[in-house]
Design an enzyme around this catalytic site. Structure first.
Site, PDB file in Angstrom:
ATOM      1  CG  ASN A   1      15.694   1.660   8.539  1.00 59.67           C
ATOM      2  OD1 ASN A   1      15.190   1.636   7.418  1.00 59.67           O
ATOM      3  ND2 ASN A   1      16.761   0.943   8.847  1.00 59.67           N
TER       4      ASN A   1
ATOM      5  NE  ARG B   1       7.816  -2.619  -0.251  1.00 63.35           N
ATOM      6  CZ  ARG B   1       7.018  -1.832   0.478  1.00 63.35           C
ATOM      7  NH1 ARG B   1       6.565  -0.714  -0.057  1.00 63.35           N
ATOM      8  NH2 ARG B   1       6.679  -2.153   1.701  1.00 63.35           N
TER       9      ARG B   1
ATOM     10  NE  ARG C   1       3.913  -0.110   6.677  1.00 57.93           N
ATOM     11  CZ  ARG C   1       4.305  -0.959   7.628  1.00 57.93           C
ATOM     12  NH1 ARG C   1       5.569  -1.098   7.913  1.00 57.93           N
ATOM     13  NH2 ARG C   1       3.408  -1.690   8.269  1.00 57.93           N
TER      14      ARG C   1
ATOM     15  CG  HIS D   1       4.695  -9.942   0.794  1.00 58.08           C
ATOM     16  ND1 HIS D   1       5.688 -10.821   1.207  1.00 58.08           N
ATOM     17  CD2 HIS D   1       5.270  -8.709   0.796  1.00 58.08           C
ATOM     18  CE1 HIS D   1       6.798 -10.153   1.442  1.00 58.08           C
ATOM     19  NE2 HIS D   1       6.583  -8.874   1.209  1.00 58.08           N
TER      20      HIS D   1
ATOM     21  CE1 TYR E   1      16.348  -2.925  -0.526  1.00 58.07           C
ATOM     22  CE2 TYR E   1      14.317  -4.153  -0.753  1.00 58.07           C
ATOM     23  CZ  TYR E   1      14.979  -2.998  -0.391  1.00 58.07           C
ATOM     24  OH  TYR E   1      14.276  -1.931   0.101  1.00 58.07           O
TER      25      TYR E   1
ATOM     26  NE  ARG F   1      16.608  -6.586   6.908  1.00 58.58           N
ATOM     27  CZ  ARG F   1      15.543  -6.613   6.099  1.00 58.58           C
ATOM     28  NH1 ARG F   1      15.598  -7.250   4.952  1.00 58.58           N
ATOM     29  NH2 ARG F   1      14.413  -6.037   6.450  1.00 58.58           N
TER      30      ARG F   1
ATOM     31  CG  HIS G   1      14.415  -8.620   0.706  1.00 61.15           C
ATOM     32  ND1 HIS G   1      13.635  -9.064  -0.333  1.00 61.15           N
ATOM     33  CD2 HIS G   1      13.590  -7.894   1.507  1.00 61.15           C
ATOM     34  CE1 HIS G   1      12.398  -8.630  -0.182  1.00 61.15           C
ATOM     35  NE2 HIS G   1      12.340  -7.912   0.929  1.00 61.15           N
TER      36      HIS G   1
END
Length: 692
Positions: free
Chosen positions: A43, A380, A410, A440, A474, A570, A595
């Site tokens: 992270n 993703r 990303r 997204h 997740y 979160r 998530h």
């Protein structure tokens, strides 16, 4: 009443501190604590590559321009970040040295240095070096101060590249201050080597770093008298992600002002604190580092490699007890997934329930004679993707496939582009990204046409990506529905992405950057009206991040009007309520990454429940295509509410977010019992199966 907001980067570092808390928690199994150290490290690397790199670029702007563009001072922010990270890194080192290593030793697991190897282990490591490491090593010499530039060219050191700065004992080398650079081939060789147990401890499990194996063989390989190899790591600017952090006119102004910005500049130089000062000065000069980049550390770096730390056999107690994904009571063993969805709405909850149904649904659609077209958004994609494999199968079966692949996701660009090209070559319509915004949203739609010409839709609206790997890690939800109204709205969103529509004009879905924010504000205003008229009004919200100022002001306005506000956030949370505010916020960090995004509004006793892909951040509400769906099925509404209630009562992994209490674990009251949301939710779904 406080109106100030916590700065975004400060709040993010507070979130990463919660990750570090898991590494320090003795209730967490030992190998999972090691994994949380790896998560923290990973992270932080991304944070430096993206957020810190942006601020470094902004320091180049003239002060007048900086003050016009930003409400913060980049230099001051960088100092604050540096102090917070330094405190966290000290805690990180303490956890590893004083807790992790001793507890590993108690389990007879030993992470040793090169000078701690027995003769047998040294011979084993030397052979491994010759056979597996030597072919991947390169040697570079640092340019001397008296050597003309260009005479010794250094290689470009990739982001997160571990490297040894090697000093020699030879008199001439010391006089010339010669330093060799040896990049460590972690990707090719792995970071750890399991050594044979010594005769004195046949049951011991001995592990050594790749760094140490290389160090112990440097003199032999270089044919020089080596003193020591000091490890360092360079984090580089992920400059191309600047458009993820800023938007609209501000983004254009930034890009114009920084038109000559350098790509891939170093943003963090993490080095062995024992490295000689003269070597450090030389590296700083040659690598064009600033004092803000220099961060001292311990001997070993790149703790995200600890995701792969070897675990001895028969030590299952060192990891979490497995929670295998459960079957869905209505989908498992069904003759037709499409048939089940046609009869009733379905909610899938990952990783508690199996993800297999998603690629199976696409496979069934590929074989179904009435299916004509499949549309999907991919943000993703897993490297080994059954979802895309089955989309390719659908193309083989003659179905139309449209895929909207986000090329700006990303750090996942390469995987996304690979699968996009595979589908395009197979005949799919593939669009990479959407002008000015990111796609997204998590949508899948299957179109059917009967022999009589009737059309129907099967729609999937999710909170998480179409990714089999992350679906095991997740917590996410997906709605599967054949409701015509929702199906028509999903079709409009896909037509928008295709360029057929300018505005989707949906009747049911909330779609960013179009009607979503206004609809959320209207829903909160409705609660304010109910509270002012004396009714019980409440907001019960779950998201990854709360950052957008308009939404935060509206939440505070609602709380002042008497609306009860409970939130599960979160990560980033710029709202930090005081005791006087009618707002409670918790954050849950546990074995799975929380998530999902769920939004519940009291609505005068007839709850309105929504779920989807959007956080309440600037980027999600203003410059991403996001979809949030209402939940119309009564049973699914009750299920999501039940899941939220289970999470709210967590007193084992929930932390409080507030001005007076930050990152404090919730206290367990006498006689209250112990509630750990993720395990309790798993048990909830397990009971469902037993009762079915």
């Amino acid at each position: 009443m406080p109106t100030d907001l916590v700065k975004r980067d400060t709040s993010w570092l507070d979130f990463n501190a919660r990750v570090l808390q898991e590494a320090a928690d003795p209730r967490v199994p030992l190998y999972e604590r090691i994994r949380f150290l790896a998560i923290y490290s990973s992270n932080l690397d991304e944070f430096y590559r993206v957020r810190v790199s942006s601020m470094r670029q902004f320091k180049k702007l003239p002060k007048t321009e900086r003050r016009q563009l930003f409400d913060f001072r980049p230099k001051r922010e960088l100092k604050t970040i540096r102090k917070m990270v330094h405190r966290q890194q000290e805690e990180f080192g303490r956890i590893f040295r004083e807790e992790i290593l001793p507890q590993l030793a108690e389990e007879n697991i030993h992470l040793i240095h090169s000078d701690e190897m027995t003769e047998n282990q040294r011979e084993f490591a030397a052979k491994h070096f010759d056979d597996n490491i030597r072919p991947h090593l390169d040697l570079h010499w640092l340019p001397n101060e008296d050597v003309e530039h260009g005479e010794r060219e250094l290689p470009f050191l990739d982001n997160a590249q571990l490297c040894l700065a090697v000093c020699l004992r030879e008199k001439e080398a010391i006089e010339k201050k010669e330093v060799a650079l040896v990049p460590l081939p972690v990707e090719a060789c792995g970071r750890f080597l399991v050594l044979p147990s010594p005769e004195s401890d046949p049951d011991g499990y001995y592990v050594i770093f790749l760094d140490s194996v290389v160090r112990s063989n440097l003199s032999r390989w270089m044919e020089r008298d080596v003193d020591f190899g000091y490890c360092f790591k360079l984090s580089r600017d992920a400059e191309l992600y600047i458009d993820n952090e800023f938007d609209g006119d501000l983004l254009r102004k930034i890009e114009h002002s920084l038109a000559s910005r350098d790509v891939g500049l170093p943003t963090r130089f993490l080095y062995d604190g024992d490295m000689p000062n003269w070597v450090l000065r030389r590296l700083k000069q040659v690598l064009h580092l600033s004092k803000y980049d220099m961060i001292p550390g311990a001997r070993y770096h790149n703790f995200n490699d600890f995701f792969s730390f070897p675990q001895p056999p028969d030590h299952d107690h060192l990891a979490f007890e497995p929670l295998p994904p459960l079957p869905h009571p209505k989908l498992e063993g069904a003759e037709s997934l499409l048939g089940v969805i046609q009869a009733t709405d379905i909610l899938l909850s990952f990783p508690y329930q199996k993800y297999d149904y998603v690629p199976e649904l696409i496979r069934e659609a590929a074989d179904h004679p009435e299916v004509t077209k499949i549309r999907i958004t991919l943000y993703r994609v897993a490297k080994q993707s059954k979802v895309v494999t089955n989309l390719l199968y659908a193309l083989e079966k003659g179905k139309q496939v449209e895929a909207f692949v986000e090329a700006k996701a990303r750090f996942d660009e390469a995987s996304n582009l690979y699968w996009g090209n595979q589908m395009k070559e197979a005949g799919a319509y593939v669009r990479y990204s959407y002008p000015a915004v990111k796609v997204h949203t998590k949508l899948l739609q299957i179109y059917c046409r009967t022999a009589d010409g009737d059309e129907s839709h099967y729609s999937y609206i999710g909170t998480g990506n179409f990714n089999e790997k992350t679906a095991k890690l997740y917590t996410d939800h997906a709605l599967l529905t054949s409701r015509p109204g929702i199906g028509k709205d999903v079709e409009r969103v896909f037509d928008l992405l295709r360029g057929k529509l300018i505005l989707p004009r949906c009747n049911h879905l909330l779609v960013a950057p179009f009607n979503m924010m206004d609809e959320f504000l209207n829903l909160i205003d409705r609660e304010i009206e109910i509270a002012k008229s004396g009714g019980h009004a409440y907001l019960f919200l779950k998201m990854n991040s709360l950052e957008e100022e308009t939404m935060i002001r509206k939440i505070r306005e609602a709380a002042r009007a008497g609306v009860e506000v409970r939130m599960i956030v979160r990560g980033i949370c710029r709202l930090r309520p005081s005791k006087r505010e009618n707002i409670q916020i918790i954050s849950i960090i546990d074995r799975f990454l929380e998530h999902a995004r769920i939004f519940i509004f009291g609505n005068g006793g007839s709850e309105r429940v929504y779920m989807g892909s959007a956080d309440w951040m600037n980027r999600n509400l203003y410059r991403r295509v996001e979809v949030v769906t209402p939940i119309y099925d009564n049973l699914i509404r009750l299920e999501l509410r039940r899941i939220m209630d289970i999470q709210w009562r967590d007193n084992q992994r929930a932390r409080v977010i507030g001005t007076d209490r930050l990152n404090e674990y919730r206290t367990t009251l006498p006689g209250e019992g112990h509630f750990r949301a993720q395990l309790d939710i798993y048990d909830y779904f397990k009971r469902q199966l037993e009762e079915a």
